[in-house]
Design a protein around this motif. Structure first.
Motif, PDB file in Angstrom:
ATOM      1  N   ALA A 420       0.821  -1.218   0.000  1.00 46.32           N
ATOM      2  CA  ALA A 420       0.000   0.000   0.000  1.00 46.32           C
ATOM      3  C   ALA A 420       0.848   1.259   0.000  1.00 46.32           C
ATOM      4  O   ALA A 420       0.437   2.300  -0.505  1.00 46.32           O
ATOM      5  CB  ALA A 420      -0.932   0.000   1.215  1.00 46.32           C
ATOM      6  N   ALA A 421       2.045   1.177   0.573  1.00 42.60           N
ATOM      7  CA  ALA A 421       2.935   2.338   0.652  1.00 42.60           C
ATOM      8  C   ALA A 421       4.338   1.852   0.966  1.00 42.60           C
ATOM      9  O   ALA A 421       4.531   0.760   1.507  1.00 42.60           O
ATOM     10  CB  ALA A 421       2.464   3.319   1.719  1.00 42.60           C
ATOM     11  N   THR A 422       5.324   2.668   0.613  1.00 42.44           N
ATOM     12  CA  THR A 422       6.717   2.376   0.939  1.00 42.44           C
ATOM     13  C   THR A 422       7.336   3.598   1.623  1.00 42.44           C
ATOM     14  O   THR A 422       6.836   4.717   1.490  1.00 42.44           O
ATOM     15  CB  THR A 422       7.540   2.029  -0.320  1.00 42.44           C
ATOM     16  OG1 THR A 422       7.478   3.122  -1.243  1.00 42.44           O
ATOM     17  CG2 THR A 422       6.994   0.766  -0.984  1.00 42.44           C
ATOM     18  N   PHE A 423       8.421   3.386   2.353  1.00 42.16           N
ATOM     19  CA  PHE A 423       9.107   4.494   3.007  1.00 42.16           C
ATOM     20  C   PHE A 423      10.580   4.151   3.162  1.00 42.16           C
ATOM     21  O   PHE A 423      10.982   2.980   3.151  1.00 42.16           O
ATOM     22  CB  PHE A 423       8.472   4.822   4.365  1.00 42.16           C
ATOM     23  CG  PHE A 423       8.355   3.659   5.309  1.00 42.16           C
ATOM     24  CD1 PHE A 423       9.377   3.347   6.202  1.00 42.16           C
ATOM     25  CD2 PHE A 423       7.207   2.867   5.324  1.00 42.16           C
ATOM     26  CE1 PHE A 423       9.265   2.282   7.074  1.00 42.16           C
ATOM     27  CE2 PHE A 423       7.083   1.788   6.191  1.00 42.16           C
ATOM     28  CZ  PHE A 423       8.112   1.497   7.078  1.00 42.16           C
ATOM     29  N   ASP A 424      11.410   5.178   3.304  1.00 43.22           N
ATOM     30  CA  ASP A 424      12.839   4.978   3.533  1.00 43.22           C
ATOM     31  C   ASP A 424      13.440   6.248   4.111  1.00 43.22           C
ATOM     32  O   ASP A 424      12.790   7.292   4.181  1.00 43.22           O
ATOM     33  CB  ASP A 424      13.573   4.565   2.250  1.00 43.22           C
ATOM     34  CG  ASP A 424      13.441   5.587   1.129  1.00 43.22           C
ATOM     35  OD1 ASP A 424      13.241   6.785   1.416  1.00 43.22           O
ATOM     36  OD2 ASP A 424      13.536   5.194  -0.044  1.00 43.22           O
ATOM     37  N   GLY A 425      14.696   6.152   4.546  1.00 43.71           N
ATOM     38  CA  GLY A 425      15.378   7.302   5.119  1.00 43.71           C
ATOM     39  C   GLY A 425      16.307   6.877   6.224  1.00 43.71           C
ATOM     40  O   GLY A 425      16.845   5.772   6.225  1.00 43.71           O
ATOM     41  N   SER A 426      16.485   7.752   7.210  1.00 46.75           N
ATOM     42  CA  SER A 426      17.356   7.496   8.348  1.00 46.75           C
ATOM     43  C   SER A 426      16.543   7.584   9.634  1.00 46.75           C
ATOM     44  O   SER A 426      15.806   8.550   9.834  1.00 46.75           O
ATOM     45  CB  SER A 426      18.501   8.518   8.395  1.00 46.75           C
ATOM     46  OG  SER A 426      19.171   8.491   9.638  1.00 46.75           O
ATOM     47  N   TRP A 427      16.695   6.595  10.505  1.00 44.55           N
ATOM     48  CA  TRP A 427      15.926   6.621  11.756  1.00 44.55           C
ATOM     49  C   TRP A 427      16.462   7.673  12.739  1.00 44.55           C
ATOM     50  O   TRP A 427      15.845   7.933  13.758  1.00 44.55           O
ATOM     51  CB  TRP A 427      15.866   5.253  12.413  1.00 44.55           C
ATOM     52  CG  TRP A 427      17.183   4.602  12.758  1.00 44.55           C
ATOM     53  CD1 TRP A 427      17.872   3.710  12.002  1.00 44.55           C
ATOM     54  CD2 TRP A 427      17.936   4.755  13.970  1.00 44.55           C
ATOM     55  NE1 TRP A 427      19.017   3.299  12.658  1.00 44.55           N
ATOM     56  CE2 TRP A 427      19.075   3.926  13.869  1.00 44.55           C
ATOM     57  CE3 TRP A 427      17.761   5.512  15.129  1.00 44.55           C
ATOM     58  CZ2 TRP A 427      20.035   3.830  14.882  1.00 44.55           C
ATOM     59  CZ3 TRP A 427      18.717   5.420  16.136  1.00 44.55           C
ATOM     60  CH2 TRP A 427      19.839   4.588  16.003  1.00 44.55           C
ATOM     61  N   ARG A 428      17.567   8.305  12.406  1.00 43.63           N
ATOM     62  CA  ARG A 428      18.076   9.404  13.213  1.00 43.63           C
ATOM     63  C   ARG A 428      17.754  10.767  12.606  1.00 43.63           C
ATOM     64  O   ARG A 428      17.966  11.802  13.249  1.00 43.63           O
ATOM     65  CB  ARG A 428      19.589   9.296  13.383  1.00 43.63           C
ATOM     66  CG  ARG A 428      20.067   8.108  14.176  1.00 43.63           C
ATOM     67  CD  ARG A 428      21.571   8.130  14.309  1.00 43.63           C
ATOM     68  NE  ARG A 428      22.015   9.239  15.138  1.00 43.63           N
ATOM     69  CZ  ARG A 428      22.277   9.163  16.442  1.00 43.63           C
ATOM     70  NH1 ARG A 428      22.144   8.002  17.057  1.00 43.63           N
ATOM     71  NH2 ARG A 428      22.665  10.210  17.129  1.00 43.63           N
ATOM     72  N   LYS A 429      17.285  10.794  11.369  1.00 44.60           N
ATOM     73  CA  LYS A 429      17.075  12.053  10.659  1.00 44.60           C
ATOM     74  C   LYS A 429      15.650  12.177  10.121  1.00 44.60           C
ATOM     75  O   LYS A 429      14.733  12.512  10.822  1.00 44.60           O
ATOM     76  CB  LYS A 429      18.105  12.180   9.533  1.00 44.60           C
ATOM     77  CG  LYS A 429      19.552  12.238  10.010  1.00 44.60           C
ATOM     78  CD  LYS A 429      19.837  13.509  10.789  1.00 44.60           C
ATOM     79  CE  LYS A 429      21.293  13.571  11.235  1.00 44.60           C
ATOM     80  NZ  LYS A 429      21.577  14.785  12.013  1.00 44.60           N
ATOM     81  N   LYS A 430      15.480  11.869   8.828  1.00 39.48           N
ATOM     82  CA  LYS A 430      14.184  12.040   8.177  1.00 39.48           C
ATOM     83  C   LYS A 430      13.768  10.759   7.477  1.00 39.48           C
ATOM     84  O   LYS A 430      14.593  10.056   6.891  1.00 39.48           O
ATOM     85  CB  LYS A 430      14.239  13.183   7.156  1.00 39.48           C
ATOM     86  CG  LYS A 430      12.921  13.416   6.416  1.00 39.48           C
ATOM     87  CD  LYS A 430      13.065  14.423   5.283  1.00 39.48           C
ATOM     88  CE  LYS A 430      13.246  15.817   5.794  1.00 39.48           C
ATOM     89  NZ  LYS A 430      13.206  16.820   4.700  1.00 39.48           N
ATOM     90  N   VAL A 431      12.466  10.460   7.532  1.00 41.86           N
ATOM     91  CA  VAL A 431      11.889   9.322   6.825  1.00 41.86           C
ATOM     92  C   VAL A 431      10.814   9.850   5.874  1.00 41.86           C
ATOM     93  O   VAL A 431       9.955  10.635   6.276  1.00 41.86           O
ATOM     94  CB  VAL A 431      11.279   8.297   7.797  1.00 41.86           C
ATOM     95  CG1 VAL A 431      10.650   7.132   7.032  1.00 41.86           C
ATOM     96  CG2 VAL A 431      12.336   7.781   8.777  1.00 41.86           C
ATOM     97  N   GLU A 432      10.889   9.420   4.614  1.00 40.48           N
ATOM     98  CA  GLU A 432       9.909   9.836   3.607  1.00 40.48           C
ATOM     99  C   GLU A 432       9.103   8.630   3.137  1.00 40.48           C
ATOM    100  O   GLU A 432       9.556   7.480   3.232  1.00 40.48           O
ATOM    101  CB  GLU A 432      10.630  10.484   2.416  1.00 40.48           C
ATOM    102  CG  GLU A 432      11.366  11.766   2.791  1.00 40.48           C
ATOM    103  CD  GLU A 432      12.111  12.379   1.617  1.00 40.48           C
ATOM    104  OE1 GLU A 432      12.130  13.623   1.518  1.00 40.48           O
ATOM    105  OE2 GLU A 432      12.679  11.614   0.809  1.00 40.48           O
ATOM    106  N   TRP A 433       7.894   8.904   2.608  1.00 37.07           N
ATOM    107  CA  TRP A 433       7.030   7.811   2.175  1.00 37.07           C
ATOM    108  C   TRP A 433       6.304   8.194   0.902  1.00 37.07           C
ATOM    109  O   TRP A 433       6.236   9.359   0.512  1.00 37.07           O
ATOM    110  CB  TRP A 433       6.013   7.470   3.265  1.00 37.07           C
ATOM    111  CG  TRP A 433       4.878   8.461   3.371  1.00 37.07           C
ATOM    112  CD1 TRP A 433       4.914   9.715   3.916  1.00 37.07           C
ATOM    113  CD2 TRP A 433       3.538   8.273   2.889  1.00 37.07           C
ATOM    114  NE1 TRP A 433       3.689  10.322   3.817  1.00 37.07           N
ATOM    115  CE2 TRP A 433       2.819   9.468   3.192  1.00 37.07           C
ATOM    116  CE3 TRP A 433       2.874   7.232   2.234  1.00 37.07           C
ATOM    117  CZ2 TRP A 433       1.489   9.623   2.870  1.00 37.07           C
ATOM    118  CZ3 TRP A 433       1.530   7.388   1.913  1.00 37.07           C
ATOM    119  CH2 TRP A 433       0.852   8.578   2.235  1.00 37.07           C
TER     120      TRP A 433
END
Length: 544
Positions: A420-433
């Motif tokens: 339904a959706a995907t996301f990625d990024g850094s768990w210390r910074k920013k996550v986008e979806w």
């Protein structure tokens, strides 16, 4: 965020009432680390001694280690470990009528709940004694939503981080947590006063309800206090240290009378087992129809120059339940990944995550059953850590006899059709979806702009004898005064008293029974007793 940061401590000295273990696993004498000088060099020597004694131990979390007080953070364990570093995002889980948006809200909570390990240092608090408990609450401003939500992130208006030391002015304009400019609450410019609720005499942010706007031409130099609290060892790894400055108000209490009209979030936890060490916890925002419960227990093992931390057998994750409103009847089961505590031999601890967090929604009345995977990417042996994640939200059929989705623990395991959706990024910074089939990328959460929200704890004179701050008051006051020898004596006296109580129970063949939580924790989701429900109600109406 790395939602298993609850599992991030370095090796801990176990509850004083536990059995004593040698590296071969036999119940014998306690492992004691002698007190040496309290300088940084002396502490490093003690840490190295500790690591040497833990080599080859199957589970160092099950050892009883007698650490000198100078190695401890002046804070009780039950207070230190909780999942409400951003209680406003927990309270916002049930805001949306859309099931996908509720899952996104659960992800925001998961990424932000252990913010203390990003803003502050990984440290060793006091061990909890059997029957010890801790309770606190927060009054938080409700999360606001822009017209473009969910393609624009929620607007968070209080307790914002200032990684570059940028000042802000008061404004009527809220700041979205996707802004590329870092923020500092205007309240931080005010003179702070000590809080009567804080055993350490420290204070939290004031006037946090003001909306914020960026004034990018006003710069502030990092203070010596900011630099000295970079306890994550990232400078040696060439990580951009200017992004990691700790906020001076982290780990401290809210000022009296602050945000009294906000949404109240309460927290209650109790040490229910000493072998292995385990605690039950409950937190809730009743006005928003959200509550959560679980059991905390870890397993730890020295591996090379790191400590690997994993959930213990009793620890089945966090169970978030929607009791009313949009998602009434839903339960979100959030599992814990594993972590590595690095930098031990240098005395500068930092965490890296491994494996996955799985969030499974059950009880949905929408007809859409959702499950999310947060996959923590393995760090390279060469170069600096990246702290990267990727993940997806997918549908699943709970009536399927094959239950093939139970084997999907990494993003690559999930077929494209149910995504339904995907996301990625850094768990210390920013996550986008982004939604499946769409090229529009949106910010899910920007961790870099969030600070820990300070809690409210009742004054010591109103606490029970086995309430954490009251129980450890003598140790805390001596540590803050740097009377390490006296702090160790008080700590040892508390430990000996617990051994005596345990011996008396054993002689009388009496089993310990928790006060606030039912003894049966086999499901991983503990239930409150009548005394627990009463304590929760008292915290809901408590007026500091």
């Amino acid at each position: 965020m790395a939602q298993a940061l609850k599992t991030l401590p370095p090796p801990s000295d176990d509850d004083p009432t536990t059995q004593m273990f040698e590296p071969n696993g036999n119940a014998e004498t306690a492992v004691a680390i002698p007190e040496s000088d309290s300088s940084e060099g002396g502490k490093l020597k003690m840490i190295i001694q500790l690591v040497k004694r833990c080599l080859g131990v199957k589970d160092i979390a099950a050892m009883r280690l007698s650490l000198p007080a100078s190695l401890l953070e002046p804070m009780p364990n039950l207070e230190y470990w909780h999942y409400l570093d951003r209680p406003d995002l927990f309270a916002a889980i049930n805001d949306s009528a859309d099931p996908l948006e509720r899952m996104l809200a659960v992800l925001r909570f998961a990424f932000s709940k252990d913010l203390k390990f990003i803003r502050g240092k990984i440290c060793k608090p006091y061990n909890s004694v059997l029957g010890e408990h801790f309770r606190s609450h927060w009054n938080v401003k409700e999360v606001k939503y822009p017209d473009g939500f969910p393609l624009e992130p929620p607007l968070i208006t209080t307790y914002l981080h200032h990684p570059h030391g940028v000042e802000t002015d008061d404004s009527e304009t809220p700041v979205p947590v996707s802004d590329s400019v870092s923020l500092k609450s205007s309240a931080s410019k005010k003179k702070r006063k000590p809080s009567n609720n804080n055993a350490s005499g420290a204070a939290g942010d004031g006037n946090s309800g003001n909306f914020l706007t960026v004034v990018s031409d006003k710069k502030m130099a990092a203070s010596a206090e900011d630099v000295s609290r970079l306890g994550v060892g990232l400078e040696e790894l060439n990580v951009e240290v200017e992004h990691e400055l700790d906020d001076p108000d982290e780990f401290q209490d809210a000022e009296e009378g602050l945000d009294q009209d906000g949404v109240r979030v309460i927290f209650l936890t109790e040490q229910i087992s000493h072998h292995p060490p385990a605690s039950s916890y409950y937190f809730a925002a009743p006005d928003k129809g959200v509550e959560a419960a679980g059991v905390d227990q870890i397993s730890a093992k020295v591996s090379g120059t790191t400590v690997r931390i994993s959930p213990g057998n009793m620890n089945k994750g966090i169970f978030v339940s929607i009791t009313s409103g949009n998602g009434a009847g839903e339960q979100y089961h959030i599992t814990h990944p594993s972590a590595h505590v690095n930098g031990i031999l240098r005395g500068n601890f930092y965490a890296t995550m491994t494996e996955s967090t799985i969030i499974t929604c059950t009880g949905s009345k929408s007809g859409q059953n959702l499950r999310a995977i947060i996959e923590y990417k393995d760090e390279s042996w060469i170069g600096r850590p990246q702290f990267l994640i990727e993940g997806c939200i997918h549908t699943y059929d709970p009536k399927s006899t094959k239950k093939e989705w139970e084997g999907w623990t990494r993003v690559k395991h999930v077929p494209s059709k149910p995504v339904a959706a995907t996301f990625d990024g850094s768990w210390r910074k920013k996550v986008e979806w982004k939604k499946a089939g769409s090229n529009t990328v949106a910010t899910l959460i920007d961790i870099d702009l969030l600070s820990v929200v300070p809690k409210t704890v009742r004054p010591l004179e109103q606490q029970l004898p086995n309430e954490s701050r009251k129980l450890w008051e003598g140790v805390t006051s001596n540590l803050l005064s740097k009377n390490y020898g006296e702090a160790t004596k008080v700590k040892q006296a508390i430990e000996q008293r617990q051994r005596d109580i345990a011996a008396q129970r054993k002689a009388k063949n009496i089993e310990f029974v928790p006060t606030y939580f039912e003894a049966d924790i086999s499901s991983g989701k503990p239930a409150l007793t009548e005394a627990g429900r009463k304590a929760v109600q008292e915290e809901l109406v408590f007026d500091a």
